[in-house]
Structure formats: C-alpha cells, structure tokens
Write an enzyme that holds these catalytic residues in place. Structure first.
Site, mmCIF file in Angstrom:
data_model
loop_
_atom_site.group_PDB
_atom_site.id
_atom_site.type_symbol
_atom_site.label_atom_id
_atom_site.label_comp_id
_atom_site.label_asym_id
_atom_site.label_seq_id
_atom_site.Cartn_x
_atom_site.Cartn_y
_atom_site.Cartn_z
ATOM 1 C CE LYS A 29 85.083 81.993 74.434
ATOM 2 N NZ LYS A 29 85.462 80.697 73.894
ATOM 3 C CE LYS B 7 79.404 76.387 75.612
ATOM 4 N NZ LYS B 7 78.823 75.956 74.382
ATOM 5 C CE LYS C 4 86.458 74.842 76.674
ATOM 6 N NZ LYS C 4 85.618 73.938 75.904
HETATM 7 P P1 TYM Z 1 81.046 76.072 71.021
HETATM 8 O O1 TYM Z 1 79.954 75.115 71.326
HETATM 9 O O2 TYM Z 1 81.853 76.598 72.158
HETATM 10 O O3 TYM Z 1 80.491 77.331 70.252
HETATM 11 C C1 TYM Z 1 79.737 77.213 69.058
HETATM 12 C C2 TYM Z 1 80.133 78.312 68.096
HETATM 13 O O4 TYM Z 1 79.943 79.590 68.687
HETATM 14 C C3 TYM Z 1 81.116 80.379 68.497
HETATM 15 N N1 TYM Z 1 81.242 81.310 69.649
HETATM 16 C C4 TYM Z 1 81.461 82.621 69.535
HETATM 17 N N2 TYM Z 1 81.608 83.425 68.456
HETATM 18 C C5 TYM Z 1 81.806 84.743 68.678
HETATM 19 N N3 TYM Z 1 81.839 85.293 69.930
HETATM 20 C C6 TYM Z 1 81.699 84.526 71.026
HETATM 21 N N4 TYM Z 1 81.711 85.079 72.241
HETATM 22 C C7 TYM Z 1 81.499 83.120 70.856
HETATM 23 N N5 TYM Z 1 81.305 82.095 71.718
HETATM 24 C C8 TYM Z 1 81.163 80.987 70.963
HETATM 25 C C9 TYM Z 1 82.251 79.374 68.480
HETATM 26 O O5 TYM Z 1 83.383 79.909 67.832
HETATM 27 C C10 TYM Z 1 81.624 78.231 67.713
HETATM 28 O O6 TYM Z 1 81.746 78.436 66.327
HETATM 29 N N6 TYM Z 1 84.822 73.287 69.374
HETATM 30 C C11 TYM Z 1 83.526 73.831 68.986
HETATM 31 C C12 TYM Z 1 82.508 72.761 68.608
HETATM 32 C C13 TYM Z 1 82.955 71.849 67.530
HETATM 33 C C14 TYM Z 1 83.156 72.205 66.151
HETATM 34 C C15 TYM Z 1 83.557 71.006 65.517
HETATM 35 C C16 TYM Z 1 82.998 73.389 65.434
HETATM 36 C C17 TYM Z 1 83.257 70.520 67.655
HETATM 37 N N7 TYM Z 1 83.611 70.026 66.456
HETATM 38 C C18 TYM Z 1 83.844 70.979 64.143
HETATM 39 C C19 TYM Z 1 83.284 73.351 64.053
HETATM 40 C C20 TYM Z 1 83.687 72.171 63.428
HETATM 41 C C21 TYM Z 1 82.985 74.593 70.178
HETATM 42 O O7 TYM Z 1 83.347 74.351 71.297
HETATM 43 O O8 TYM Z 1 81.996 75.447 69.889
#
Ligand code: TYM
Length: 356
Positions: free
Chosen positions: A214, A217, A131
C-alpha cells in the site's frame, strides 16, 4: 453511485428523520502532506459526498499520538491538513471540518466502548499487528492497541450513514458496527450501523517502488509516494521512475502486473477515463509513453492544488476560524449522543446540568 463494497441492512431507525443523511470520515495529521493513496482512496469521495450528505470531516490528532509525535510538528501538520482539505474542495460552507481533540466526546465515548470491547477482539485488528511489528508489541502504546475503538467512537457519535475510507480501514469499520450492535443490544438502540463507503477501483493505491504494498507515509522509500504538496516536478519524476513489471504489454492485471495496474488506476482516476479505454489507447506502445503522459496528468492535478493549499496556509487565522465553526457544528451533535450514552449506561447526571 459508483461501484462500492458496502455492508447490508441498517437496523437502527433514523434518529435524524427529515435531515440529510450524514457522512463522516477522518485523516491523521502525521505527515507534512497527504499522498495519492489518501486522495484517491478516500478524500476524493469526501469531496463528492459532501453535496448530497450532511458531512463531518475531521483531523484525527488523538489517533496521531498513538505513536510519538513532535508537539510543534503535530500542531503544524494539523493546520496543513485543514489547508489541504479546503484546497481539494471540501467546502467549509457545506462541511463541518474539525479537529478531533477539540471534541472531548470522542475520548469519552471511546472509554465507554473500550469497556465493551473484548481483549481478543482488539488483538485481532491487523493494523495493530502491522504497526507494532517493527518495535514489537511490548514497545507499542496501549493507545495504539485501542486505536480502532476510538475510531468506532469517532464514527458512532455522529450516527453517519456512510464512512468513506480506503480498504485498509474496512476491519475497523466492521469493529465499529459490532460495537454499535453490542451497545444497542445491551442498552437501548442508540447507534446507527454505519456503512463503509469504499470505492473498489481506488480502494488500495500501491507504492510506486513496491507495487504490491500500500502507498503509505511510513513507506521505506519516499520515491514510492506521491505527496500532494511536494514540488510537482519531483512527483513527475517519481511517476517516470515507477517500478514496472516484466514484459511490455500495458494491461490491467494486479496479480501479474501490479506496477502497471497501479499506474493505470491512477491514470483512470485522474483523467476520468475507464481503464479499458486507456489500455486501448496504449496498445502496442511502451511503458515509457504511459508513464510520461501520466506524469503530465499528475503535474496538471497537483500544481493548482498545491498553490491553493500554500496560499491558504498563509492565513492561519482563516483556517482556525474554519476549524472553530466545524468544532461548534460537530460538538452540537456529539454532545447529544454522548448524553444519551451516559444516561443509558447508568452514569448519574450532575445536579445542575448545563449540558456536558
Ligand atoms: P489515514 O490517516 O491513515 O488515511 C486517511 C484515509 O486515506 C486512506 N488511504 C488509502 N486509500 C487507498 N490506498 C492507499 N494506499 C491509502 N492510504 C491511506 C485510508 O483508508 C483513510 O481512509 N484510522 C484512519 C483515521 C480515522 C478515521 C476515523 C477514518 C480515525 N478515525 C473515523 C474514518 C472514520 C486512518 O488512519 O486514516
């Protein structure tokens, strides 16, 4: 249970004996719509797991501001996220759905954990490297750097058994377990070591235009992302124009045929059929036929989801009530853990304690 890749043994005794084991996860409100990567990689598992576990699901707005957000848009997206979670089947009667910033314990435990995290340890996090690559490290916020430590706090506060996420979160889950172990060792056993719940088949959904990357967004081209709240016909078109590989054979082979393999993964997840079954059905047929049929499946899936989410968004008070119920449920658990932590690290309790 389907094929998952989780880590081994739990060393902390269950602090919630008698209660259902917990599951917790979060998602950032950083887009107008969730995409297929979010849904297939994580959210679908949230819906499934809420039946057998005590579920906590939150909208990670503290994490969202690690990069600049428009305040008005962030607030709107938080409600859109809540509407989408409910529309996809997260049942507010079973699951606590809440907003991260409404539970101060996340940031408070985050600070304590930051003081246990090594600088080099934080620097090794690949998501920060990715990032910050664009603008350079100097232009990134310190919040982006400590992002995974806040994520560890999000998780450990609730002492969950499982954390359903996509593959990209695995390293953050490993850090979470390391920090839990360090705290338990230095002070007293306080945290459960959570297991990642990562479904092998859908752990990484890739971009339709760039099938080795991947689906995300922050992708360079909107044509590569299936956004669940988009017009279903637009999504159908994106599937029909997905980049496929050389040759014409429909075969699951992520190294040689990343484009077609990604489409097969999505097809299999949406139809609940095995990839082998789909390969057999399309043997000798062209990519165009597979894409056409998958486009129909996608339309059948997203149309009712989108209708329901848009309907929920018309009654914002109802959504806010759901989030308030979730906040209370989450706060009750988080405050108990934080109190234990404060006591163990040696913080003096206020003379007249009314709780935290
Ligand atoms: P975020 O908001 O980027 O994404 C939410 C969830 O979607 C999954 N994901 C994917 N899985 C498979 N293929 C993809 N292309 C793909 N893109 C996104 C992510 O793995 C995620 O599970 N850091 C986390 C948010 C967070 C969190 C937490 C998660 C904050 N605190 C505590 C679990 C526990 C995040 O940025 O997710």
């Amino acid at each position: 249970m389907p094929s998952t890749t989780t880590s081994p043994e739990l060393t902390v005794p269950d602090v919630t004996v008698g209660a259902k084991p917990r599951v917790l996860s979060g998602i950032q409100p950083t887009a107008d719509s969730f995409h297929f990567g979010n849904y297939l990689g994580a959210l679908r598992q949230w819906v499934d797991l809420q039946r057998e576990y005590q579920p906590f699901f939150f909208i990670a707005d503290l994490h969202a501001i690690t990069v600049e957000q428009d305040p008005k848009v962030l607030r709107e997206r938080t409600l859109r996220a809540a509407a989408q979670l409910v529309a996809m089947g997260i049942d507010p009667a079973r699951s606590a759905i809440f907003v991260q910033s409404q539970i101060p314990a996340h940031a408070q435990l985050g600070w304590v954990l930051q003081c246990l995290t090594g600088f080099g340890e934080a620097r090794r996090m690949t998501q920060f490297k990715d990032k910050s690559a664009k603008g350079g490290e100097g232009a990134s916020s310190v919040g982006l750097f400590t992002y995974p430590v806040l994520q560890a706090a999000d998780i450990l506060l609730y002492r969950p058994h499982y954390v359903p996420v996509g593959e990209d979160q695995r390293q953050h889950l490993e850090l979470t377990r390391d920090l839990a172990q360090r705290f338990n060792h230095r002070y007293k056993k306080t945290f459960r070591l959570p297991e990642p719940y990562i479904l092998k088949a859908t752990a990484k959904i890739t971009d339709l235009q760039e099938p080795t990357a991947k689906m995300s967004k922050s992708s360079s081209s909107p044509a590569g992302i299936v956004e669940l709240l988009d017009d279903p016909q637009v999504n159908a078109k994106k599937i029909r124009s997905a980049v496929t590989d050389s040759g014409s054979e429909i075969r699951f082979d992520p190294d040689e045929k990343p484009g077609i393999s990604n489409l097969l993964t999505i097809y299999s997840a949406l139809s609940d059929r095995t990839v082998t079954d789909i390969e057999e059905e399309y043997a000798g047929r062209g990519y165009g036929e597979l894409k056409g049929d998958l486009a129909e499946l996608v339309v059948d899936f997203v149309t009712p989801f989108r209708d329901r989410a848009l309907e929920l968004l018309e009654d914002q008070q109802h959504l806010m009530d759901i989030l308030e119920t979730g906040r209370r449920q989450a706060a009750a658990i988080a405050e108990v853990t934080l109190r234990d932590v404060f006591q163990r690290v040696g913080f003096a309790a206020p003379a007249r304690s009314t709780g935290l």
